[in-house]
Each structure stands twice: as C-alpha cells, then as structure tokens.
Write a protein that holds these residues in place. Structure first.
Motif, PDB file in Angstrom:
ATOM      1  N   MET A   1      37.534  63.103  57.863  1.00  0.00           N
ATOM      2  CA  MET A   1      39.180  62.395  57.204  1.00  0.00           C
ATOM      3  C   MET A   1      39.321  63.151  55.872  1.00  0.00           C
ATOM      4  SD  MET A   1      41.257  59.135  56.141  1.00  0.00           S
ATOM      5  CE  MET A   1      41.440  58.743  58.560  1.00  0.00           C
ATOM      6  N   THR A   2      39.855  64.270  55.805  1.00  0.00           N
ATOM      7  CA  THR A   2      40.068  64.535  54.556  1.00  0.00           C
ATOM      8  C   THR A   2      40.982  63.857  53.735  1.00  0.00           C
ATOM      9  OG1 THR A   2      41.477  65.890  55.070  1.00  0.00           O
ATOM     10  CG2 THR A   2      39.839  67.230  55.924  1.00  0.00           C
ATOM     11  N   ARG A   3      41.100  64.695  52.432  1.00  0.00           N
ATOM     12  CA  ARG A   3      42.064  64.375  51.215  1.00  0.00           C
ATOM     13  C   ARG A   3      43.276  63.992  51.929  1.00  0.00           C
ATOM     14  NH1 ARG A   3      40.620  65.780  44.716  1.00  0.00           N
ATOM     15  NH2 ARG A   3      38.877  65.254  46.043  1.00  0.00           N
ATOM     16  N   ARG A   4      43.697  63.222  51.211  1.00  0.00           N
ATOM     17  CA  ARG A   4      45.194  63.343  51.904  1.00  0.00           C
ATOM     18  C   ARG A   4      46.195  62.453  50.893  1.00  0.00           C
ATOM     19  NH1 ARG A   4      45.798  59.017  56.170  1.00  0.00           N
ATOM     20  NH2 ARG A   4      44.009  58.707  54.902  1.00  0.00           N
ATOM     21  N   ASN A   5      47.205  63.737  50.178  1.00  0.00           N
ATOM     22  CA  ASN A   5      48.008  63.263  49.345  1.00  0.00           C
ATOM     23  C   ASN A   5      47.510  62.912  48.172  1.00  0.00           C
ATOM     24  OD1 ASN A   5      50.561  63.325  51.320  1.00  0.00           O
ATOM     25  ND2 ASN A   5      49.981  60.576  51.804  1.00  0.00           N
ATOM     26  N   GLY A   6      46.325  64.095  47.682  1.00  0.00           N
ATOM     27  CA  GLY A   6      45.628  63.818  46.994  1.00  0.00           C
ATOM     28  C   GLY A   6      44.712  62.620  46.230  1.00  0.00           C
ATOM     29  N   ARG A   7      44.888  61.379  46.981  1.00  0.00           N
ATOM     30  CA  ARG A   7      43.958  60.399  46.943  1.00  0.00           C
ATOM     31  C   ARG A   7      42.347  60.649  46.791  1.00  0.00           C
ATOM     32  NH1 ARG A   7      46.570  58.540  51.689  1.00  0.00           N
ATOM     33  NH2 ARG A   7      47.950  57.744  51.593  1.00  0.00           N
ATOM     34  N   PHE A   8      41.810  60.071  45.939  1.00  0.00           N
ATOM     35  CA  PHE A   8      40.614  59.965  45.215  1.00  0.00           C
ATOM     36  C   PHE A   8      39.724  59.448  46.651  1.00  0.00           C
ATOM     37  CE2 PHE A   8      36.512  57.979  44.090  1.00  0.00           C
ATOM     38  CZ  PHE A   8      36.203  59.053  43.173  1.00  0.00           C
ATOM     39  N   ARG A   9      38.777  60.297  46.747  1.00  0.00           N
ATOM     40  CA  ARG A   9      37.654  60.251  48.346  1.00  0.00           C
ATOM     41  C   ARG A   9      36.032  59.840  47.479  1.00  0.00           C
ATOM     42  NH1 ARG A   9      36.687  63.056  53.530  1.00  0.00           N
ATOM     43  NH2 ARG A   9      35.492  62.177  54.786  1.00  0.00           N
ATOM     44  N   ALA A  10      35.466  58.444  48.152  1.00  0.00           N
ATOM     45  CA  ALA A  10      34.217  59.238  47.293  1.00  0.00           C
ATOM     46  C   ALA A  10      33.486  58.369  48.956  1.00  0.00           C
ATOM     47  CB  ALA A  10      33.940  57.691  46.405  1.00  0.00           C
ATOM     48  N   VAL A  11      31.516  58.114  48.694  1.00  0.00           N
ATOM     49  CA  VAL A  11      31.133  58.165  50.115  1.00  0.00           C
ATOM     50  C   VAL A  11      29.893  57.269  49.200  1.00  0.00           C
ATOM     51  CG1 VAL A  11      29.003  59.150  50.990  1.00  0.00           C
ATOM     52  CG2 VAL A  11      30.989  60.512  50.615  1.00  0.00           C
ATOM     53  N   LEU A  12      30.451  55.600  50.630  1.00  0.00           N
ATOM     54  CA  LEU A  12      29.647  54.903  49.726  1.00  0.00           C
ATOM     55  C   LEU A  12      28.283  54.669  51.196  1.00  0.00           C
ATOM     56  CD1 LEU A  12      29.174  51.730  48.558  1.00  0.00           C
ATOM     57  CD2 LEU A  12      30.124  50.892  50.459  1.00  0.00           C
ATOM     58  N   THR A  13      27.116  54.585  51.785  1.00  0.00           N
ATOM     59  CA  THR A  13      26.150  54.934  52.340  1.00  0.00           C
ATOM     60  C   THR A  13      25.630  53.086  52.126  1.00  0.00           C
ATOM     61  OG1 THR A  13      25.934  56.979  51.664  1.00  0.00           O
ATOM     62  CG2 THR A  13      24.229  56.086  53.155  1.00  0.00           C
ATOM     63  N   VAL A  14      25.826  52.846  53.507  1.00  0.00           N
ATOM     64  CA  VAL A  14      24.276  51.321  53.751  1.00  0.00           C
ATOM     65  C   VAL A  14      23.851  51.955  54.498  1.00  0.00           C
ATOM     66  CG1 VAL A  14      25.833  49.677  55.200  1.00  0.00           C
ATOM     67  CG2 VAL A  14      27.631  50.501  53.874  1.00  0.00           C
ATOM     68  N   PRO A 380      52.657  58.392  45.530  1.00  0.00           N
ATOM     69  CA  PRO A 380      53.323  58.251  44.173  1.00  0.00           C
ATOM     70  C   PRO A 380      54.986  59.504  44.516  1.00  0.00           C
ATOM     71  CG  PRO A 380      51.535  59.349  45.014  1.00  0.00           C
ATOM     72  CD  PRO A 380      51.797  58.883  46.278  1.00  0.00           C
ATOM     73  N   GLY A 381      55.508  58.944  43.431  1.00  0.00           N
ATOM     74  CA  GLY A 381      56.668  59.592  43.703  1.00  0.00           C
ATOM     75  C   GLY A 381      58.213  58.374  44.322  1.00  0.00           C
ATOM     76  N   THR A 382      57.461  57.986  44.547  1.00  0.00           N
ATOM     77  CA  THR A 382      58.687  56.946  45.594  1.00  0.00           C
ATOM     78  C   THR A 382      57.745  55.400  45.061  1.00  0.00           C
ATOM     79  OG1 THR A 382      56.719  55.902  47.063  1.00  0.00           O
ATOM     80  CG2 THR A 382      57.927  58.145  47.781  1.00  0.00           C
ATOM     81  N   SER A 383      58.970  54.387  45.843  1.00  0.00           N
ATOM     82  CA  SER A 383      59.446  52.967  45.438  1.00  0.00           C
ATOM     83  C   SER A 383      58.898  51.957  46.808  1.00  0.00           C
ATOM     84  CB  SER A 383      60.257  52.416  44.838  1.00  0.00           C
ATOM     85  OG  SER A 383      61.374  53.096  45.184  1.00  0.00           O
ATOM     86  N   ALA A 384      58.778  53.195  47.339  1.00  0.00           N
ATOM     87  CA  ALA A 384      58.702  52.055  49.002  1.00  0.00           C
ATOM     88  C   ALA A 384      57.403  52.064  49.274  1.00  0.00           C
ATOM     89  CB  ALA A 384      59.152  52.456  49.708  1.00  0.00           C
ATOM     90  N   VAL A 385      56.896  51.025  49.785  1.00  0.00           N
ATOM     91  CA  VAL A 385      55.723  50.900  50.407  1.00  0.00           C
ATOM     92  C   VAL A 385      54.901  51.390  51.930  1.00  0.00           C
ATOM     93  CG1 VAL A 385      54.562  48.600  49.317  1.00  0.00           C
ATOM     94  CG2 VAL A 385      55.978  48.045  51.307  1.00  0.00           C
ATOM     95  N   SER A 386      53.641  52.097  51.808  1.00  0.00           N
ATOM     96  CA  SER A 386      53.976  52.629  53.216  1.00  0.00           C
ATOM     97  C   SER A 386      52.170  52.069  53.682  1.00  0.00           C
ATOM     98  CB  SER A 386      54.228  54.466  53.815  1.00  0.00           C
ATOM     99  OG  SER A 386      53.643  54.577  52.573  1.00  0.00           O
TER     100      SER A 386
END
Length: 409
Positions: A1-14, A380-386
């Motif tokens: 999955m790539t970054r969507r809507n400018g969200r931060f993405r990290a990697v956590l290795t278990v 971002p830019g909205t006042s509604a949850v999704s």
C-alpha cells in the motif's frame, strides 16, 4: 500500500523465532517511543500508517496517538444510545462529533445454538459512557471472541478515570434487590447473559430487544439450552407494577427497572407481589485503582507493565484492533489493522502485544477484530470522519460500541 492523502508511513518489523514471537525492531521514520510523527488530525491527536512484516506476512497498521495531557482532548464511549443495539463506527463518531475513533468490545453477534432467540448485539464486558454506567460483564463462559488469556476475565476494561489517566482495570458489579421478602444480590446489569441462579436488572439503557437471551446458556457453556425456570418483575417508582413467567421485550421507561430471574433467582422474584415496595441498587467497582471512571470499554489485556501476558496465542493471525497505554496513562495508542486482501493475514495476539510495546505502550488491550476492525478519522480540510482502513468484510460492520476521540477547536 502506498502513501495515501499525504499520510505518514513507517515500517515496523516483527521478528519471530522458533515458532514464538522473539521481539520487535522499529525501522524507518517512526521513533521507538511511539508513532508520533504522523499527520495531525486535531489538537493532541495524530495519525500514522505503518507496515508490519510478521510471521504470516506483511500487515498494515493504522495508529492514532492521543495526548491526554492536552486539555482539549478526551476519549469517551461511542454507542448507539442503547446497549442492545449496533451501528457502524463512522456513524457513531459522526453523531457525537468525534474527530477519530475505533471499534470496541466483542459482542453477542449470533444465536445459532438457540433457535428463535434474538442475538442482542450487546457487548461482552462492562461499559461506562460520560461517567454513566451502562452495563456489567457477562460470565466468562458466555463471551464471544477468542479464548481469554490465562488470568483475565470479561470484567477487564480499558478506562479513563476522573483523573484523566488511562489504565487497565477490572470492573465488578455490586448490586442488590431489597424488599420485605429479603435482600438478594444482583447477578447482572443490562447483560445478554446472566449467571445461573441469579437476578439481573434491565434499565432504559438496555433498549427494546428481547430479554430472553439473558436466560440462555450457562456460566461455562454459551450454547447450553435456555432456562425453563424464569420470572420477570417490573419495578416502577419503587414498587412492583407487573410480573410475568417469561422475560419480555420492548422499551423500558425512565425510572423503571425490569428484574429477570433464572432458576434460584426466578424463585426469589416470585415472592414479590404487586405493589410491594422494592429497591434496586447497582454500581461498578474498580478492582485495582479505586478511581471512578468517566469512560470504560471491555476487551482483554495483552501487555502489562511492558511484558506480554503469559499464554498469549502466537499461532492464529487475524485482523485486529488494540489500544495501548503509555506515559503513565497520559497517552493512548489506538491501532487498527487493515483488512485489504493483501494484508488480511494480520497479526497473532502475541504479535499485537509486541507491536504495542514497540510503539511505546506500557500496557495494551485487545478489542474486537476481524470484520469489526474499523478506524475513522477526520480528513485534512474536512470536518467529517471517514474510514481510513479497509474493513475485512468489504464494508463497516455495525458494532455495539467504540472508542471516540474528541478534540475541542
């Protein structure tokens, strides 16, 4: 999955070894102290995405970091207005004006073993919303969901006290029915299952669903037949106003309590005659903290003081929802795995505990998972949850409750 809507993405290795979870290593941009570098949702609330390569494959996690030290921030129970009712998390959050949220407790989802009995949709554990006690816990053997880890029970909760600190605790019911005929303990409050031989109280918080399910099964066998020895008494304004040989249904008016008894409890209720004065009292008592709670939701602990609980399952991977407590109860980490096909293998409970520890949690709590796992947040830019994750069923599953995150402007 790539970054969507400018969200931060990290990697956590278990990392797994010898068939058991060995530990976790956090790599990428997110620090080991927690997923705090993500997108700001609102004051004191941040959102992060991360990949988690685990034993069964890569899982994808969505994490909300909630700073309870911020006076603008609070968390509370999301629920549809009745214990025996369900609605999607996005609907629950929007109705309350929450900026984010996740699904909550396991619940009475089906009644295949009891033909003709309606599944109530009510949750398993205790629930407190805005300081108001809604319900107590069903017996351990009556719960829905995976097997409980050793030493845990349906009374376990994640809560936030009047001191604004989050903690794991247990909430036990302390209740009674008192009349000229005697004083009897309450075995339940707005529960879909009552202990064998007990009396349960149902209030207007229950809703309209039939109360018959409360007399089915036993303390150790959810699928056992419904009791044939039941009785129901309605108490209004401190007096008995009606009696019945079977539990009923329909809304319960404010100021009214319906008492449902099974076996010995039914025999006791038969002693209460019409117009007899009756007093019913109930409260939830914290087992360890002694702190009154403003919010509490059921589930089960998986991490305590930085250590995984003994006996956690390390074989069954699934889509999960969990919450972690960090910084002495001043920070919450809400985690929901993604249910998209490429990530649906998910994590084992042991891997969830290790993941929450690596994110900075001292204690962690498992909530309902699978098709229930849902996270919502304002975009971002909205006042509604999704919905920000992909529910594994392809759409949101209606649930009885959730954790709502609120942030004042």
């Amino acid at each position: 999955m790539t970054r969507r809507n400018g969200r931060f993405r990290a990697v956590l290795t278990v990392v797994a070894a010898c068939g058991a979870l060995a530990g976790t290593v956090l790599v990428g941009a997110a620090p080991a102290s927690g997923a705090t570098n993500g997108v700001r949702i609102a004051a004191g609330v941040r959102y992060t995405e991360m990949d988690i390569p685990a034993a069964s494959g890569v899982a994808h996690a969505h994490v909300l970091t909630v700073d309870l030290r911020d006076p603008k921030v609070r968390v509370d129970l999301l629920y549809p207005g009745a214990v025996a009712s369900r609605a999607p998390v996005s609907q629950l959050a929007a109705a309350r004006g929450a900026v984010a949220g996740v699904n909550g407790d396991f619940f009475n989802i089906t009644e295949e073993q009891h033909p003709g009995v309606v599944a109530t949709g009510a949750s398993v554990g205790p629930a407190i919303a805005s300081g108001r006690t809604l319900k107590a816990a069903v017996p351990n053997g009556q719960r829905f969901g995976p097997a409980l880890p050793p030493g845990t029970s349906t009374q376990d909760v994640l809560g936030v006290g009047v001191d604004r600190r989050a903690r794991l605790d247990g909430l036990a019911l302390d209740g009674y029915v008192r009349s000229y005929e005697g004083k009897w303990p309450l075995g339940g409050l707005n529960q879909y299952a009552l202990p064998v031989g007990s009396i349960g109280a149902f209030t207007s918080d229950w809703g309209s669903v039939s109360r018959v399910r409360a007399t089915c099964g036993t303390d150790t066998d959810r699928a056992a037949p419904c009791s044939t020895d039941t009785y129901e008494v309605t108490v209004r304004d401190g007096r008995v106003v009606s009696r019945s040989d079977a539990p009923g249904s329909g809304p319960i008016a404010a100021g009214t309590t319906v008492l449902v008894g099974r076996e010995a409890g039914a025999q006791q209720l038969r002693k209460l005659s019409e117009r007899l004065p009756v007093r019913v009292g109930h409260r939830l008592v914290a087992e360890t903290s002694g702190i009154p709670y403003r919010f509490a939701v059921g589930g089960y602990p998986v991490l305590n003081a930085g250590l995984p609980l003994p006996g956690l399952d390390n074989r069954t991977a699934a889509v999960r929802t969990a919450v972690g407590v960090a910084d002495g109860g001043r920070r919450l980490l809400l985690l929901a795995l993604d249910g998209a096909p490429e990530y649906r293998t998910g994590l084992t409970i042991a891997e969830v505990a290790s993941t929450m520890r690596q994110l900075g949690s001292d204690d962690a709590f498992s909530l309902d998972g699978g098709g229930s796992t849902t996270m919502v947040a304002e975009q971002p830019g909205t006042s509604a949850v999704s919905v920000v994750n992909h529910p594994s069923g392809g759409a949101e599953r209606p649930v009885p409750n959730g954790i709502g995150v609120f942030s004042a402007p």
